[in-house]
Every structure is written in structure tokens, then in C-alpha cells.
Scaffold this motif. Structure first.
Motif, mmCIF file in Angstrom:
data_model
loop_
_atom_site.group_PDB
_atom_site.id
_atom_site.type_symbol
_atom_site.label_atom_id
_atom_site.label_comp_id
_atom_site.label_asym_id
_atom_site.label_seq_id
_atom_site.Cartn_x
_atom_site.Cartn_y
_atom_site.Cartn_z
ATOM 1 N N GLY A 1 56.346 103.946 -12.759
ATOM 2 C CA GLY A 1 56.532 105.312 -12.282
ATOM 3 C C GLY A 1 57.979 105.756 -12.383
ATOM 4 N N ALA A 2 58.258 106.894 -11.761
ATOM 5 C CA ALA A 2 59.565 107.539 -11.897
ATOM 6 C C ALA A 2 60.702 106.658 -11.402
ATOM 7 C CB ALA A 2 59.567 108.864 -11.144
ATOM 8 N N ASN A 3 60.498 105.916 -10.329
ATOM 9 C CA ASN A 3 61.556 105.072 -9.762
ATOM 10 C C ASN A 3 61.349 103.598 -10.099
ATOM 11 O OD1 ASN A 3 62.856 107.263 -8.642
ATOM 12 N ND2 ASN A 3 61.804 107.088 -6.674
ATOM 13 N N HIS A 4 60.786 103.348 -11.262
ATOM 14 C CA HIS A 4 60.535 101.966 -11.687
ATOM 15 C C HIS A 4 61.803 101.118 -11.659
ATOM 16 C CE1 HIS A 4 60.004 98.612 -14.426
ATOM 17 N NE2 HIS A 4 60.808 99.180 -15.301
ATOM 18 N N SER A 5 62.923 101.678 -12.061
ATOM 19 C CA SER A 5 64.164 100.909 -12.142
ATOM 20 C C SER A 5 64.901 100.836 -10.820
ATOM 21 C CB SER A 5 65.091 101.534 -13.201
ATOM 22 O OG SER A 5 65.351 102.888 -12.900
#
Length: 229
Positions: free
Chosen positions: A201-205
Motif C-alpha cells: 500500500g501507500a505506506n509500504h516503505s
């Protein structure tokens, strides 16, 4: 911990990772020898115009380039299967931890203790202190005793995640509704960093993993303080 311009893997902190490093070097040497031989043959053919039919279609050459690849594959496959077996083996773990992936943080449950569980969030860049690593530090580390077999149960609550710590040689998918199992032994004290290795998702990192290996008496003190709070 990796450093700028580093070549190769991070330093091994578990027996499995040491085996993986040895297997990598073993396979790389086989690739190097094959590449050198092929380059040598190509060079000879280009410089001497080796196109004689009797030489290129000889029975001996046919046997060599059929048998040699089979031998090389066996030399690679046998240690590979051995390591796969060792990675799948869990023998009498001293500690069991359940890691649960969320969007976008990790939760840890120490199943040997009744009430020892916590969430682990990444520390924002603005809150970092000198010496901490951006995008890798968390507010609550997963603490384990060194030189003790640790079983890790990995699952997810929403989407696919992947719990990975390179120094420990661990990378296990976190799948909703499924419980995957792996194990490791931290052979030395230290702090080992990892990240979710599945695009979740958007905050995977922004969902790092931090494992801190400490001596057993320090782990007991830590667990006691966590249970008191």
C-alpha cells in the motif's frame, strides 16, 4: 546494518544466514568459472576461426557439454536443498513470537507470556535522535535473547505483508487468515534492521522491523519491565 557503497550482503547474525552466504559464494564461483570458459571459447572461435566440422561435431564435445552442466546443477542443488531443509526445521524453540502485519505497522505477541504484546511504529523523521536511522527506527523493538532458538509466527490482519530481516536470514510472507512459521537464532548481540518486503500500500516503505538481540538476563529484565507496564 548496510553502509554506503557496500558490496555483498550484510554481516550474518544467525547460522542460517552464514549458510546462505557460503552458498552464495559457492554459486558465484560456479557462475564465474562457466562465464570464463564460455568467454574463452568465444574468443578462440573469433580469433582462430574455429569452424572445422570435425571439431565442432565431435562425439567427445557432445558428451562434455551434456555431462558437465548436469554435474554443475547437482553441485548447486545439493547444498541448496540442505539449506532449505535447515530453514524449515524448528527444533524445541525457547521462545515463540507472533508478528502481525497491519497497514502500516507491526504488532508482536510473545506467546510464552500471557500479557506481553505491543505495536511497533516507525519513528517519524522529525522525532529522531542523533544516531538513529531514518525510516528504520521504531518506537518498540522486538527484543529476543541471543543464542536461543526463536520461533516466529507471521500473519497479517488486512493485506499481504512480508517480515524480513536480512542479517538473520529471515523473510516470511504475512498472509491474512494464514499462519506462516519460521525460526532463527541470533548468534551475537546487536540491533538488526529490516523492512516489509511486500508492496502493501501507500505506506509500504514506512513499516520497518527492528530486532534487538540481548543476553538472556537482559531479556528477562526487559520482559519483566514490559509486563509491569
Amino acid at each position: 546494518m548496510a553502509h554506503p557503497s557496500q558490496l555483498g550482503f550484510q554481516d550474518a547474525a544467525s547460522p542460517i544466514m552464514e549458510e546462505l552466504l557460503h552458498f552464495h559464494d559457492h554459486t558465484l564461483m560456479a557462475v564465474f568459472l562457466i562465464s570464463t570458459l564460455v568467454l574463452y571459447i568465444i574468443t578462440i572461435m573469433m580469433t582462430t576461426k574455429l569452424t572445422n566440422t570435425n571439431s565442432m561435431d565431435a562425439q567427445e564435445i557432445e558428451m562434455v557439454w551434456t555431462i558437465m552442466p548436469a554435474i554443475i546443477l547437482i553441485m548447486i542443488a545439493l547444498p541448496s536443498l540442505r539449506i532449505l531443509y535447515l530453514m524449515d526445521e524448528v527444533n524445541d524453540p525457547h521462545l515463540t513470537i507472533k508478528a502481525i502485519g497491519h497497514q502500516w505497522y507491526w504488532s508482536y505477541e510473545y506467546t510464552n507470556y500471557e500479557d506481553l504484546s505491543f505495536d511497533s511504529y516507525m519513528i517519524p523523521t522529525s522525532d529522531l535522535t542523533p544516531g538513529q536511522f531514518r525510516l528504520l527506527e521504531v518506537d518498540s523493538r522486538m527484543v529476543v535473547p541471543m543464542e536461543s532458538p526463536t520461533r516466529l509466527l507471521v500473519t497479517a490482519e488486512d493485506v499481504l505483508h512480508s517480515w524480513a530481516v536480512p542479517s538473520l536470514g529471515v523473510k516470511t510472507d504475512a498472509i491474512p487468515g494464514r499462519l506462516n512459521q519460521t525460526s532463527f537464532i541470533a548468534t551475537r548481540p546487536g540491533v538488526f534492521y529490516g523492512q516489509c518486503s511486500e508492496i502493501c500500500g501507500a505506506n509500504h516503505s514506512f513499516m520497518p522491523i527492528v530486532v534487538e538481540a540481548v543476553p538472556l538476563h537482559d531479556f528477562e529484565n526487559w520482559s519483566s519491565s514490559m509486563l509491569e507496564t
